[in-house]
Design an enzyme around this catalytic site. Structure first.
Site, PDB file in Angstrom:
ATOM      1  N   HIS A  33      97.176 -56.528  90.385  1.00 20.66           N
ATOM      2  CA  HIS A  33      96.543 -55.561  89.495  1.00 20.66           C
ATOM      3  C   HIS A  33      97.559 -55.103  88.438  1.00 20.66           C
ATOM      4  O   HIS A  33      98.765 -55.179  88.672  1.00 20.66           O
ATOM      5  CB  HIS A  33      96.122 -54.309  90.286  1.00 20.66           C
ATOM      6  CG  HIS A  33      94.972 -54.517  91.214  1.00 20.66           C
ATOM      7  ND1 HIS A  33      95.040 -54.220  92.558  1.00 20.66           N
ATOM      8  CD2 HIS A  33      93.716 -54.968  91.000  1.00 20.66           C
ATOM      9  CE1 HIS A  33      93.861 -54.469  93.122  1.00 20.66           C
ATOM     10  NE2 HIS A  33      93.047 -54.937  92.206  1.00 20.66           N
ATOM     11  N   CYS A  44      97.408 -47.328  95.356  1.00 22.20           N
ATOM     12  CA  CYS A  44      96.142 -47.856  95.927  1.00 22.20           C
ATOM     13  C   CYS A  44      95.588 -47.006  97.049  1.00 22.20           C
ATOM     14  O   CYS A  44      94.410 -47.083  97.360  1.00 22.20           O
ATOM     15  CB  CYS A  44      96.337 -49.250  96.512  1.00 22.20           C
ATOM     16  SG  CYS A  44      97.505 -50.262  95.692  1.00 22.20           S
TER      17      CYS A  44
HETATM   18  C1  CIR Z   1      93.226 -56.561  98.062  1.00 23.86           C
HETATM   19  O1  CIR Z   1      93.665 -57.705  97.946  1.00 23.86           O
HETATM   20  O2  CIR Z   1      92.227 -56.192  97.452  1.00 23.86           O
HETATM   21  C2  CIR Z   1      93.932 -55.590  98.969  1.00 23.86           C
HETATM   22  N1  CIR Z   1      94.488 -56.285 100.086  1.00 23.86           N
HETATM   23  C3  CIR Z   1      95.021 -54.853  98.231  1.00 23.86           C
HETATM   24  C4  CIR Z   1      94.494 -53.940  97.156  1.00 23.86           C
HETATM   25  C5  CIR Z   1      95.584 -53.178  96.511  1.00 23.86           C
HETATM   26  N2  CIR Z   1      95.067 -52.257  95.592  1.00 23.86           N
HETATM   27  C6  CIR Z   1      95.661 -51.897  94.461  1.00 23.86           C
HETATM   28  O3  CIR Z   1      96.663 -52.482  94.068  1.00 23.86           O
HETATM   29  N3  CIR Z   1      95.079 -50.960  93.741  1.00 23.86           N
END
Ligand code: CIR
Length: 257
Positions: free
Chosen positions: A165, A252
């Site tokens: 992201h 996150c």
């Molecule tokens: C994913 O791959 O969607 C989750 N394992 C990690 C999401 C992390 N979120 C973020 O960076 N905002």
């Protein structure tokens, strides 16, 4: 920006089966819970009142609540996560947000948007175009933000293969200052901002979070911590090993309002 509340979601046992691109082994569920609890305490110590959603075993990535909504002042825009396996996460977060904010959206197909791609810098929102967020999702978000007087522009990170992201690689500290990994694309709209660049081997630490007078920083990245300390920030270092294994960073794990 002043925050008074945050929404978090307790990790479930299915957390270890969530999505990841990181090759650091499976997370340990109990360690992840302990780290999450300390993260929650850090937010409380910054003066925030927390709403902790219960774990949902059907949503392995559900603890990464940031991806399900974008907070813009008194409004919250519900997203449509780019990973189909994460779309069931939004309903519980939207319900929790309705208690205190005007809830807009959700982003509609074919649009996709993950909150982790959205970096607010005062009245402007930078929206990462990534493997999770597409142009249609970014355009829908920009239109909803415009209704509330915010501007937005996109940053294309699709060629940056190690960046999940936009905010995996950069954070806004306020006062026109970003922290960023080396090599994160700098959009034209970022001209005039100051960048604190992390060392290449501290790139994970670029995901830090300013919460009122404190900056939350991942534990174990001494160069960035020393630089932020030198700049006068109050720091709170938080152990993140079990979230890093699943591509997650500090931002996150909460929605701050
Ligand atoms: C994913 O791959 O969607 C989750 N394992 C990690 C999401 C992390 N979120 C973020 O960076 N905002």
């Amino acid at each position: 920006m002043h925050f008074s509340r945050a929404i978090v979601r307790i990790p479930g046992q299915s957390y270890i089966d969530g999505l990841t691109t990181v090759d650091e082994g499976r997370p340990d569920f109990h360690t992840a819970c302990a780290q999450h609890a300390r993260y929650c305490q850090a937010l409380r110590d910054c003066g925030l009142e927390l709403t902790a959603l219960p774990a949902d075993e059907a949503q392995p990535d559900g603890t990464f609540v940031e991806d399900t909504a974008v907070i813009a002042g008194r409004a919250a825009i519900i997203t449509r996560p780019g990973a189909a396996s994460r779309r069931g996460e939004v309903a519980a977060v939207a319900a929790a947000l309705r208690a205190s904010l005007l809830v807009l959206g959700p982003v509609k197909a074919p649009g996709t948007l993950d909150g982790g791609d959205v970096c607010q810098a005062d009245e402007h929102f930078f929206i990462g175009l990534s493997a999770r967020t597409n142009e249609a999702g970014a355009a829908q978000l920009a239109a909803m933000l415009a209704q509330y007087g915010y501007t937005a522009s996109t940053v294309d990170i699709r060629a940056h293969r190690t960046l999940l992201h936009l905010k995996s690689g950069m954070s806004y500290l306020g006062e026109r200052r970003f922290v960023a990994q080396p090599g994160v694309p700098r959009a034209a709209a970022m001209a005039g901002y100051e960048f604190i660049e992390t060392a290449a081997d501290e790139s994970y630490a670029a995901n830090c979070v300013r919460v009122n007078d404190t900056v939350l920083v991942a534990e174990g990245y001494p160069l960035l911590a020393a630089r932020l300390d030198e700049l006068g920030y109050a720091l709170r270092c938080i152990e993140m090993s079990e979230f890093r294994k699943m591509d997650g960073g500090l931002s996150c794990l909460s929605l701050r309002l």
